[in-house]
Scaffold this motif. Sequence first.
Motif, PDB file in Angstrom:
ATOM      1  N   ASN A  74       0.850  -1.185   0.000  1.00 52.26           N
ATOM      2  CA  ASN A  74       0.000   0.000   0.000  1.00 52.26           C
ATOM      3  C   ASN A  74       0.890   1.241   0.000  1.00 52.26           C
ATOM      4  N   TYR A 115      -5.113   7.415   6.520  1.00 50.97           N
ATOM      5  CA  TYR A 115      -4.053   6.411   6.382  1.00 50.97           C
ATOM      6  C   TYR A 115      -4.444   5.093   7.049  1.00 50.97           C
ATOM      7  N   HIS A 157      -5.011   1.472   5.143  1.00 49.94           N
ATOM      8  CA  HIS A 157      -4.127   0.343   5.438  1.00 49.94           C
ATOM      9  C   HIS A 157      -4.865  -0.786   6.132  1.00 49.94           C
ATOM     10  N   THR A 178      -6.933  -2.581   3.183  1.00 51.32           N
ATOM     11  CA  THR A 178      -6.124  -3.375   2.252  1.00 51.32           C
ATOM     12  C   THR A 178      -5.457  -4.553   2.954  1.00 51.32           C
ATOM     13  N   MET A 188       4.167  -1.708   3.766  1.00 51.66           N
ATOM     14  CA  MET A 188       3.736  -0.310   3.760  1.00 51.66           C
ATOM     15  C   MET A 188       4.949   0.595   3.920  1.00 51.66           C
ATOM     16  N   MET A 202       0.635   3.489  11.876  1.00 50.23           N
ATOM     17  CA  MET A 202       0.813   2.475  10.843  1.00 50.23           C
ATOM     18  C   MET A 202       1.868   1.462  11.254  1.00 50.23           C
ATOM     19  N   ASN A 207       1.335  -2.455  11.864  1.00 46.53           N
ATOM     20  CA  ASN A 207       2.187  -3.455  11.234  1.00 46.53           C
ATOM     21  C   ASN A 207       2.623  -4.519  12.246  1.00 46.53           C
ATOM     22  N   CYS A 253       7.194  -2.693   7.594  1.00 41.34           N
ATOM     23  CA  CYS A 253       7.187  -1.302   7.142  1.00 41.34           C
ATOM     24  C   CYS A 253       8.536  -0.963   6.525  1.00 41.34           C
TER      25      CYS A 253
END
Length: 264
Positions: free
Chosen positions: A88, A118, A122, A125, A143, A166, A170, A186
Amino acid sequence: MLLENKTAIIYGAGGAIGGAVARTFAREGANVFLSGRTLSKVERVAEEIRAAGGTAEAFQVDALDERAVEDHVAKVFATTGRLDVSFNGITAVPQPGTQGIPIANLSVDAFVAPITLYLRSHFLTARAAAWRMAEQGSGVLLMNTPEPARLGAGLVGGMGPAWAAMEAFNRNLSAEFGARGVRAVCIRSTGMPETETIDIVFELHAQAMRIPREQFQGFIESLTHRKRSSKVSEVAEVAAFLASDRGSGMTGTVANLTGGLIVD
């Protein structure tokens, strides 16, 4: 080839980062399914990949739309019978009004906009891909997060918290799906001058500091060990390695491409 016969979905494939990742994945043998909100941009990348001998299909998908994401992943899975990589690379947040402004001067909506956008994208997806990957016993969720995810920085508003979230997401994905063969990683970079949005970001910060845009970029790059920004190609090459079986030992972590700006 690192990704021979693997199926990969790239979100934001019409942008600089998503496009570079798509081209690199295809070069390494992946069948790439490209998506973005503007089909013409995504189709251009797909045409370049096909002209170079790769396999690529382009789709118009808004990565903030739950039904659109689910339908697209279902179509890819039905076509290929598997899903090996989901990257993504969306940049859906408008920069003016969210960066280059002191936190205390931001409205609530401006502060939470990047966090909401964001994380929504994320989550959608990753969720769509993860359970299918878990069923087949393998897969990689990737990501990209810029350095404010870890480095305290002024005038970034909700961007820093969004990127940090994010990275936390993760780790959670890895904890929940790792035992079922699904990795989550990430890729942390600096701002990249090659991208469409960074000129806007650098200009906003330069204006706030009342210095030329080039001076602001030079200041940021002076903080790195290499005295330069990350390159889009570096992100794409590392993404290909992480997506491959050679990166099998990495999950629930961050690949640090900040060139020494952040020292782990």
